[in-house]
Scaffold this motif. Structure first.
Motif, short mmCIF file in Angstrom:
data_model
loop_
_atom_site.label_atom_id
_atom_site.label_comp_id
_atom_site.label_asym_id
_atom_site.label_seq_id
_atom_site.Cartn_x
_atom_site.Cartn_y
_atom_site.Cartn_z
N LYS A 88 -6.27 -3.31 -6.97
CA LYS A 88 -6.38 -2.52 -5.76
C LYS A 88 -7.83 -2.60 -5.28
O LYS A 88 -8.72 -3.05 -6.01
N ARG A 102 -0.85 -0.77 7.05
CA ARG A 102 -1.71 0.35 6.70
C ARG A 102 -1.50 1.44 7.74
O ARG A 102 -2.02 1.35 8.86
N ILE A 148 -4.23 0.20 -2.15
CA ILE A 148 -3.96 -1.05 -1.45
C ILE A 148 -4.02 -2.13 -2.52
O ILE A 148 -5.09 -2.42 -3.07
N ASN A 176 0.83 -1.20 0.00
CA ASN A 176 0.00 0.00 0.00
C ASN A 176 0.87 1.24 0.00
O ASN A 176 1.95 1.27 0.60
N GLU A 232 -10.81 -0.31 -2.64
CA GLU A 232 -11.07 0.98 -2.00
C GLU A 232 -10.43 0.92 -0.61
O GLU A 232 -10.65 -0.02 0.15
N PRO A 233 -9.58 1.89 -0.25
CA PRO A 233 -8.72 1.75 0.93
C PRO A 233 -9.42 1.83 2.28
O PRO A 233 -8.81 1.49 3.29
N ASN A 234 -10.67 2.28 2.33
CA ASN A 234 -11.36 2.40 3.61
C ASN A 234 -12.47 1.37 3.77
O ASN A 234 -12.72 0.88 4.88
#
Length: 507
Positions: free
Chosen positions: A215, A505, A205, A189, A217-219
């Motif tokens: 990848k 993260r 990510i 990431n 969605e990072p949240n």
């Protein structure tokens, strides 16, 4: 005379009208409306955790429905959130009496409403409250694991007490649309800057198997097919392409290695992964690159990276935003310890901050079992060390790492970890896990070293074949002391799959 007749007629009509109105008083029936009196058990702030069940069961009382027949009403739970275009809009959460669902709203604080409508009268009553969504899966170690020869992402999620909670199968637990297929390869990431495409993601990510790299969605860990890595690549993509390595170089800048080709990305200048940079312009030839990247990731001055040309068995360099690599000129004979055209196979390479920052490489003589250690400064190309590695049973080493502070060569065989001092040419066994098998070792390179101070701790991932698959993996972290001192166990984690790759993260 006519005017007088008209006046009398008007007066008579007015008297009749007033009399009619007077007689009509009291002829209407007025019915009391069914009014909302109270909504209890609805807090002013509802706190929900992303990815987990939320349950709110209001107690409702209407003036003409003391027993409350819920079939006589309709319900609506809603909140105001961002519309993705810089504005806001009203989103419907649920249309049942009670709010009972897995929370999928991105972490944040929202103005929300609970509305009840009387079907008979059509009157709608709306009660405001605050919806606060927290994300426990916010920070921590993300693990690319092997479970029955298939890739699975597990996580050690940092909790509010400062410890870590094990989350098995992160994608399934968060309801992600992504289903991994193939064997595990990598996880990474970094802050990519705003990427092209419809997903508007500014933080990558990346999850990789031997079938594809994508990848999420990072949240929320949501996924769409357009998040596949191939959508970040211009031009033709090799069939079955996936990334072996993705590594950040600087702000919104990264390298990638896949299908034995090296690629370069820089968001500021809108340079996206396209034609491989594993090409020597002066020779007009491509080369196959080993899956390692060397170079200081913490500097933007003279930004560069070192790759290893497998085809011609030599080190090469990429500088700035050039579209190709260059060969490395050998130093003058007086300063030369080895030729950058080594003629050897590369087993391992990494840049570490030891001695001001150097590339450490483990090379194998293709005509024998001998291994050699070559060290040099990636910026100046000054060579500092070259000699045969005489460590115990080093020819059977499976995984390698280099102590960033002390320069020790760390390697593992089976369930044992060894430490090699290149100056004294001495070896020490520092970990013995018995029948357990090591799957990965690393000194993790945190991006925010001021906040995260464990970069000098050795991470050893291992598994116990006697335990159930999918929960038989563990990680120990060790403090590595100077003068070949005994390692000090710092932390232990267990209960996940066999770890093949890790990323942290940061927040």
């Amino acid at each position: 005379m006519k005017l007088k007749q008209y006046s009398c007629l008007f007066i008579v009509l007015l008297i009749i009208a007033m009399s009619a109105c007077k007689k009509d008083l009291g002829n209407y029936n007025y019915n009391e409306i069914n009014k909302l009196e109270t909504i209890a058990e609805l807090p002013g702030e509802v706190v929900a955790t992303y990815g987990k069940a939320v349950s709110v069961k209001p107690l409702i009382k209407f003036s003409l429905d003391p027993s409350f027949d819920e079939s006589k009403y309709t319900y609506e739970w809603s909140y105001i959130g961002p519309n993705g275009l810089g504005g806001t809009k009203l989103f419907i959460l649920d249309q049942n009496r009670n709010l009972e669902q897995i929370m999928r709203v991105v972490a944040g604080s929202y103005q929300a409403y609970y509305a009840v409508t009387d079907k008979a009268s059509g009157v709608k009553y709306k009660v405001p409250f605050t919806l606060k969504v927290v994300n426990e899966i916010n920070e921590g170690w993300m693990l690319m694991c092997d479970v029955n020869n298939q890739a699975r992402v597990d996580m050690l999620s940092l909790n509010t007490a400062g410890g870590f909670d094990v989350i098995n199968d992160l994608l399934a637990s968060t309801g992600s649309e992504l289903k991994l297929s193939g064997k595990p390869v990598m996880i990474y990431n970094y802050n990519t800057g705003l990427l092209i495409g419809p997903d508007k993601i500014s933080f990558g990510i990346y999850l990789g198997t031997d079938q594809f790299t994508t990848k999420v969605e990072p949240n929320t860990f949501k996924w769409t097919p357009t998040m596949n890595l191939t959508y970040e690549m211009f031009g033709s993509t090799p069939a079955g392409f996936y990334a072996d390595v993705i590594q950040q170089r600087g702000s919104s800048t990264a390298y990638m290695i896949g299908k034995e080709g090296a690629y370069y990305y820089e968001r500021v200048q809108n340079i996206y992964f396209s034609s491989p940079i594993s090409y020597i312009a002066s020779e007009q030839k491509e080369f196959k690159v080993a899956p390692f990247i060397g170079g200081d990731k913490n500097t933007s001055a003279n930004a560069h990276a070192i790759f290893y040309d497998k085809t011609n068995r030599r080190f090469v360099k990429h500088t700035g935003s050039n579209s190709t690599c260059t060969t490395l000129p050998d130093p003058d004979q007086a300063q030369r310890k080895f030729s950058f055209s080594t003629g050897m196979d590369l087993l391992y390479m990494a840049w570490v901050p030891y001695n001001g920052g150097e590339v450490f490489s483990v090379l194998k003589d293709p005509n024998s079992s001998k291994r050699y250690l070559a060290r040099f400064n990636s910026a100046s190309l000054v060579q500092s060390y070259y000699d045969e590695i005489t460590a115990t049973d080093f020819a059977n080493a499976e995984f390698y790492a280099v102590s960033p502070a002390l320069g020790y060569i760390i390697y593992s065989i089976g369930g044992k970890v060894y430490e090699y001092d290149m100056s004294l040419k001495t070896t020490k066994q520092v970990v013995d896990l018995g029948s357990k098998k090591i799957s990965f070792i690393q000194f993790y390179d945190f991006k925010n070293t001021a906040k995260y101070k464990d970069s000098n701790n050795l991470m050893v991932a291992f598994y116990d074949s006697a335990l159930p698959e999918g929960t038989n993996g563990s990680i120990n972290t060790y403090v590595v002391p100077p003068v070949m001192g005994d390692l000090v166990l710092a932390k232990s984690f267990s209960g996940f799959g066999k770890v093949k790759s890790i990323t942290y993260r940061e927040r």
